[in-house]
Design an enzyme around this catalytic site. Structure first.
Site, PDB file in Angstrom:
ATOM      1  N   TYR A 241       0.821  -1.204   0.000  1.00  0.00           N
ATOM      2  CA  TYR A 241       0.000   0.000   0.000  1.00  0.00           C
ATOM      3  C   TYR A 241       0.859   1.260   0.000  1.00  0.00           C
ATOM      4  O   TYR A 241       0.465   2.290  -0.537  1.00  0.00           O
ATOM      5  CB  TYR A 241      -0.960  -0.033   1.204  1.00  0.00           C
ATOM      6  N   HIS A 398      -6.549  -3.534   6.022  1.00  0.00           N
ATOM      7  CA  HIS A 398      -5.820  -4.544   5.260  1.00  0.00           C
ATOM      8  C   HIS A 398      -4.768  -5.264   6.098  1.00  0.00           C
ATOM      9  O   HIS A 398      -4.008  -6.084   5.574  1.00  0.00           O
ATOM     10  CB  HIS A 398      -5.153  -3.903   4.040  1.00  0.00           C
ATOM     11  N   HIS A 400      -2.994  -7.777   8.806  1.00  0.00           N
ATOM     12  CA  HIS A 400      -3.174  -9.173   9.194  1.00  0.00           C
ATOM     13  C   HIS A 400      -2.900  -9.331  10.689  1.00  0.00           C
ATOM     14  O   HIS A 400      -2.184  -8.513  11.285  1.00  0.00           O
ATOM     15  CB  HIS A 400      -2.241 -10.072   8.378  1.00  0.00           C
TER      16      HIS A 400
HETATM   17 ZN   LIG Z   1      -0.193 -12.069   6.160  1.00  0.00          ZN
END
Ligand SMILES: [Zn+2]
Ligand SMILES: [Zn+2]
Lengths: 719, 719
Positions: A241, A398, A400
């Site tokens: 990003y 976005h 994780h």
């Molecule tokens: Zn990941």
């Protein structure tokens, strides 16, 4: 209207100035990288402007026809505008003019886009969301600037009054919450509106773009520069990003520099724009970005956003290492800085880019954890190793749930890997090309990463809001001639559980390749099940312990939080001592992970693909060290690259680990990992957790001293 | 002894002559490919001859220390001998001499090797099998020839009487069954002994090497040239073994040419040696050999055996296309022909090698089936497509039970693949580096291939002896501007069952890439279950029909004959009509296989890895079309490469097939495949089975004519 245009600044003067244009006009008559790029782009534009101008009434959402057509149009206008400036051939200007006039006819008739999201804060008119409209403006205002001198007063009036000003006002006053928002989508809006201000001589727009609509400085471009990057230039959604976010920052900054050099925009916040560019480069391996968070793995340093970034950065710094990156990008852009890059490449000035070992602080103040990259050169090989450690903040939607995860790279390949995003970009048959359901059900979950999972639940119970509020703490990072080491902890990923991990990439005198040490401490008041997975790339070669494989039936390892996607293929309970797992990567090297195990550690082998009715997942492999019902456990392991498999030349070297034992102990804040090699050599890897990074200790009755966080000591053989 | 040496021929005179040596001596003083190769080899030899000479008493089997040491020794003696000739520096000759004298001391004391196989027909003395001993002689006799002029009479006597003659006699008179055998192992023996005959002036040895020990011509090198290659130069174990077999043929032939040019050995059997070399090249794709039979997939045209072959072939033909291969091989050998290659590369004479579409007849007379390679250029791409069809003979013990299988390649990659051999060469942990048990239980079995399996049994019930006695019949092969087509049948793979397959690779005017047509007829008196698997490389993207995936439990597809290794991951019963399966390969292209199905065809999806306790198998994917209880069935399908997936540049093109229908029919020996495209275009692909390759037919009441086996006709759209 004539009077008004006369007071305008000279054109063009956004990313490229008149002076740049004059130099570029000269360069296209000389052979070299620049004229090659010019000829290629001109040929492309020549083909495109033969097609009829198409400015359709907005109808489709992302990916649909009118959406894609308007995207193509702004790119084409920009390209044709630049070819006009360089060739001085009026047909290109006329093409851009005609298209702008079409838009000027269309735009006043438009309401909000029919495909806008219900109750959306940021609908567009040409596009379903205003983000695309802002991008349209960033390109289109540059195209307009490039052809401005070819227009008559009526044309200028028509285009500015009916198109450019309305768009700029729609994107600023018309959507204050988006425009003022400190978010990279806002940067496209501030960049577009600010550049429009320069071109159409609206200094107020520039002020608002820089300082918020109310000029308070609470929002706007400068605030975005302050908040969206850490002091080291890290953008907290990750490199995938970051390279996208980079584009409006670099473009607008360059336009500011050309129009208002007194702002010293490139010096702002200790040169944050430049840092943002070089950090994007640093967050790559073998040309590809580290695939953290929702990242598509094939994205790398040759993306157009980073081509722009490197071009501007070279213009600023003349750093010959950037030319190495430019060479790999294989793309010259037609700007003043692009010309500087091209001429330098013509002159053969490129030198190898020197990747660094760095802890990139996360968060606006750099104290919300960090993303750590440790690199090491291999004696016999051109390609570096890299170890990525992620005690970083969540990174918004976005992000994780992968606190303290790591990835390892060697000889150009992923060795210990991250799944990245579960998505087939733009492939209609795969969930419309969007993020797949398995992105949430697997790729984001903790078990999809190389970090501890407690009780088969993901970090923060996979709640983004909770994740965004909490972050790990970087305890230390240091790098010196012997290697690099880093440590971080977090006690909010699971309630009542502290996770602390120390990773090091260290050269041992007699081994060809560096070793990666991993010490992962899990501590809680209550007993838990603790899993530490490692996702390996390659074919399993051997384990030092017996495995019981499921040969007749496969079942998923668990029911949720990503576990439901893992087939359990084998399980083991190794004897206490050293447990070794060796695999062979496609790069022809072997990798052995050697772990200390007690008598009660399970090792589970898995293959991805359960509960995946649409075959959306890649069928990758992992093993998991599992401890059940413990309050505290320290996982200690060493990853060792070794040997070579060359069936083409029919030789295999060192297919087996050199390690024969590992022992872990600690005393007075110093941690010890003692390893023995098959040849009898013994080494002590000692780490101090002291704030100072210094410590004195004795080991086997010998006194030692640590000056810089860690020390490698060759121990005398016991007789 | 002196008198005897005087009558010897000039030295050296095996692969390189004195004239060659003189030219090479000049070339090492000029810059270029040859001197680079010389400098590199000399540096390597310089390092090696500093080590003490080690000629250990034979003890270990293949892969063990003494085995590997003796292999290194012959290579080193050969290299040092060549460096002596070129540098004229005596230290190299002395090194070879000293090592030969060590061998001469050792050899007379040796009995048969302790690790020989019990009751073996072909034990060695230095090695566990005489094959290695013969290879040793081929290298060592050349090394001796290279340093011969530096030796005194006593040294010559010692080396010849105690070493070279005993070895040559042991390998000829001492093992008549091996020496006379028409088998590639025999070729090493005849080459070694024959070359020893040239060097030591033993014309009888040459005669025996050429014509059998009894000089009957029933065995020996010439018989081997006659029997081991088909008239087209195909070696029936496949390219992986062909390149290995090539070495003694090429080496001995070159030595014969230099010593007895009157034999015109390179003209023998219409130039069979040259054909054997070029056929080896033709049996590769993107640098790697087609992996048929027990082949390790990374083996390709850069193997040293083919470097030698290409070098000799260039010396013979001066074909500039061979220089393209030499360029890819990146290795210049130090011989007279090697110098010719080097000089031609220096002069930039290389032209692209032109790969052909060819049916390589199998068997000594070329009538035991064939291996067919069809290639097609793609309009927009540099890389060719290749379709390999295998109606070939069994190919002895390394042959797979894969009659009429095919493989498909596009854009540099395998698309429809063959597993190759199940083996990790020299990786001790993987079954000692030998062929894995899964090589027999899976890789050789029919289900591991892309061909019909009847009743879940392998061809010939996997009995090599039966396989060797039977072979398919090539019915036709033709290639022209529109494409290539081939057909073959076999009725011995299964008792009472005829298998007939026609494959074509054909350009359609409006499609960018050629289509692969597949018509597979299975016919029997009795009802059977018929499976047609296709092993695809890539990620499944979509199917035109619903799949029922096994998401919670996986079970093996069957119990034996390879089926036990396949996890059944999904199954379907598509509606009658067109069944389409699309996958995405790593090369970024999509591939759709479109098949005609009736209402009673099962489609099974599998993943390899069941009953594989040691994780020895790669976890590859396949789908299987299954018909149950039928006496006759024709599988008709079209494989279509399409589109592009480029997530790095964020575009995806043509992810969906262009085909909307396929219909198959036949009339009067002409077969018709009619296909419709999404845009409404309709094409007829017509094939005649007539011996003449010609036919007249009418279709939809229009008359047509086939002149060359097949015809592509654009049909008018029905209104
Ligand atoms: Zn990941
Ligand atoms: Zn096979």
């Amino acid at each position: 209207a004539i009077v008004s245009t006369l007071t305008h600044a000279a054109h063009p003067n956004l990313v490229s100035s008149i002076d740049d244009v004059n130099k570029m006009r000269a360069a296209i008559n000389e052979s070299g990288y620049f004229s090659n790029a010019y000829i290629a782009l001109k040929a492309k534009v020549d083909k495109q402007i033969k097609q009829p101008i198409t400015v359709p009434v907005p109808k489709d959402g992302g990916g649909g026809y009118t959406h894609e057509r308007h995207k193509k149009n702004y790119q084409l206008m920009y390209n044709a505008g630049m070819i006009y400036q360089l060739s001085q051939d009026k047909q290109y200007a006329q093409f851009v003019r005609d298209m702008l006039l079409e838009y000027a006819k269309l735009y006043p008739s438009l309401g909000l886009h029919p495909k806008r999201k219900v109750k959306s804060q940021n609908p567009g008119k040409l596009f379903w969301q205003s983000l695309n409209e802002a991008v349209w403006l960033v390109y289109t205002i540059q195209a307009y600037d490039l052809i401005h001198d070819s227009l008559n007063a009526n044309e200028i009036k028509e285009i500015e009054q009916n198109l450019l000003k309305p768009v700029a006002i729609f994107l600023s006053e018309g959507q204050p919450s988006t425009f003022n928002k400190v978010h990279n989508h806002g940067t496209w809006a501030t960049a577009g509106v600010g550049m429009a201000g320069f071109v159409m001589n609206e200094p107020e727009w520039v002020e608002k773009a820089l300082y918020d609509l109310d000029k308070s400085g609470k929002g706007g471009f400068l605030k975005q520069l302050e908040q969206l990057f850490s002091p080291q230039g890290y953008y907290n959604e990750g490199p995938y990003y970051q390279r996208y976010a980079l584009m409006p920052f670099v473009t607008f900054a360059k336009a500011i520099e050309n129009n208002q050099p007194e702002r010293k925009i490139f010096e702002y916040r200790d040169g944050i724009v430049l840092k943002a560019i070089t950090t994007t480069i640093e967050l790559s391996y073998n040309g590809l970005f580290f695939p953290i968070n929702d990242a598509i793995k094939s994205k790398g340093i040759d993306t157009i956003e980073l081509v722009n970034g490197v071009t501007v950065a070279y213009g600023l710094t003349r750093d010959s290492g950037l030319l190495d990156i430019a060479n790999q990008q294989k793309q010259i852009i037609l700007t003043g800085d692009g010309l500087k890059v091209a001429k330098a490449l013509d002159a053969g000035l490129a030198t190898p880019y020197q990747y660094q070992s760095v802890a990139f602080g996360d968060g606006a103040d750099g104290n919300e954890g960090a993303l750590v990259v440790m690199r090491q050169n291999i004696k016999s090989d051109k390609v570096q190793q890299a170890l990525l450690f992620k005690p970083a903040a969540q990174g918004l939607g976005h992000g994780h749930f992968d606190k303290l995860t790591w990835q390892f790279y060697d000889r150009g390949n992923e060795i210990v890997s991250d799944y990245g995003a579960a998505r087939f970009l733009n492939v209609e048959a795969k969930f419309g090309g969007r993020y797949l359901p398995e992105n949430n059900s697997y790729a984001k979950q903790t078990i999809a990463h190389n970090t501890v999972v407690v009780d088969e639940r993901s970090h923060f119970d996979a709640d983004v809001k909770v994740g965004n509020k909490n972050h790990p703490e970087l305890l230390f990072f240091t790098t010196n001639d012997h290697g690099s080491i880093t440590s971080a902890k977090i006690d909010t990923a699971y309630q009542g559980v502290t996770l602390k991990r120390t990773l090091a990439l260290v050269n041992l005198p007699e081994l060809e390749k560096p070793l990666a040490f991993d010490i992962f401490l899990v501590k809680s008041d209550k007993a838990h099940q603790i899993d530490l997975p490692l996702h390996y790339k390659g074919q399993l070669i051997d384990t030092s312990f017996k495995r019981d494989a499921f040969t007749k039936t496969l079942k998923p390892l668990g029911a949720k939080n990503g576990y439901q996607h893992l087939w359990l293929t084998a399980q083991s309970k190794p004897n206490a001592g050293l447990a070794q797992i060796t695999w062979l990567n496609n790069n022809g090297s072997f990798y052995t992970q050697s772990s200390i195990v007690d008598n009660d550690t399970d090792v589970l082998f898995t293959r991805l693909g359960a509960n995946d009715p649409n075959f959306n997942l890649r069928n990758e492999s992992a093993f998991i060290y599992r401890k059940k019902g413990v309050k505290k456990h320290t996982f200690v392991s060493v990853l060792e690259p070794h040997g070579q498999y060359n069936p083409a030349k029919e030789f295999t070297l060192s297919a087996q680990s050199e390690l024969s034992s590992i022992n872990y102990s600690q005393s007075n804040g110093v941690e010890f990992v003692e390893i023995s090699l098959n040849n009898g050599s013994r080494y002590l890897f000692a780490i101090t957790n002291d704030l100072s990074g210094k410590a004195k200790f004795s080991y086997n009755n010998v006194d030692y001293q640590i000056d810089d966080r860690f020390k490698i000591i060759q121990l005398k053989n016991q007789q």
